[in-house]
Enzyme design. Sequence first.
Site, PDB file in Angstrom:
ATOM      1  N   ASP A   9      -4.246  -3.292   3.688  1.00 28.56           N
ATOM      2  CA  ASP A   9      -3.769  -4.001   4.885  1.00 28.56           C
ATOM      3  C   ASP A   9      -2.571  -4.847   4.434  1.00 28.56           C
ATOM      4  OD1 ASP A   9      -5.427  -5.603   3.308  1.00 28.56           O
ATOM      5  OD2 ASP A   9      -6.214  -6.756   4.996  1.00 28.56           O
ATOM      6  N   HIS A 241      -4.749 -13.502  -6.565  1.00 21.72           N
ATOM      7  CA  HIS A 241      -4.351 -12.094  -6.697  1.00 21.72           C
ATOM      8  C   HIS A 241      -5.560 -11.163  -6.792  1.00 21.72           C
ATOM      9  CE1 HIS A 241      -0.202 -13.368  -7.035  1.00 21.72           C
ATOM     10  NE2 HIS A 241      -0.676 -14.382  -7.737  1.00 21.72           N
TER      11      HIS A 241
END
Length: 314
Positions: A9, A241
């Site tokens: 996404d 991350h």
Amino acid sequence: MKKVIIDTDTAGDDTIAILTALHNFDVLGITITGGNVDFNQQIDNALYTTQVAGKADIPVFPGYSGPIFGNTEQAHTTVEDVHGSDGMGDSFFPKPERSAESTHAIDFIIDMINDNPGEVSLLAIAPLTNIAMAIKKDPGITEKIEHLYIMGGTNNSLGNIVPAAEYNFYVDPEAAKLVLQSGIEMTMVGWDMCTDYSLMFDEEHAEIESFGTAGSQFFKDVNKVVKKFNKEVHKLNGTTHPDTLLVAIAADERIMEKYTKYYVDVETKGELTRGYSLVDINGRLGKEPNVRVCEKVDRDLFKEHLYDVLQAIK
């Protein structure tokens, strides 16, 4: 090189994860799932990221823009406050030079797995809608996927979208439940691993900026908004991350210093716990373990991999 499909996404850290995958794997294609920001923006972000990597020939396939049960009162939640209105740190990059493919993402996933049985791994860095729907359309693919790497859930830890749940599982818990129970060999890297090991602090941002590469500049640009958000909301003094960590582990499992196979399931109905990932670490449910869960990361080795990727993009 190992064949992979990236299901994303695309926003913020997804883009760095894509760069990491392109650096380490034979990427057959990128499939887009509804998630972080506007769906069409996600497609543009993926296409633009392949250009940054100098690999604009990698095809991008739009998939499902919302969860399996898209007509429920649980509206799809996007997070522009985390990644910026464009999902790229409010950098507003130029429109990509090409368009996405016309083939639907799940058809691409099914075709690639059937054409390359036992050779394709899936890098799932988004809600699991596309993968769940591919399994529903062709259940036979579960036996032909080499491995499924999932960034999602937590291991009995604080979530990031609500206290009980991580975003990818929260947005489409029914999809997550279906995939986790599918019998595919899989590895889960949860949000807790991200907050414990993937943070890049100010000194690391300075190191990355010193590379003076197109990769380091891109990293700086896409992380502008999330850096501020993390400090204000998550009380984390650095950029997170999770998707890049997941892809780095898939590329080099030495990064995953400790893991255990547990029984994992997802809550789909709880008033306060929708999207909660149950990791039965003590085996109290008496069910067969189904997911290899990452429990410890070699942060230095992860950082080395990240730096290699960003330095390689000139």
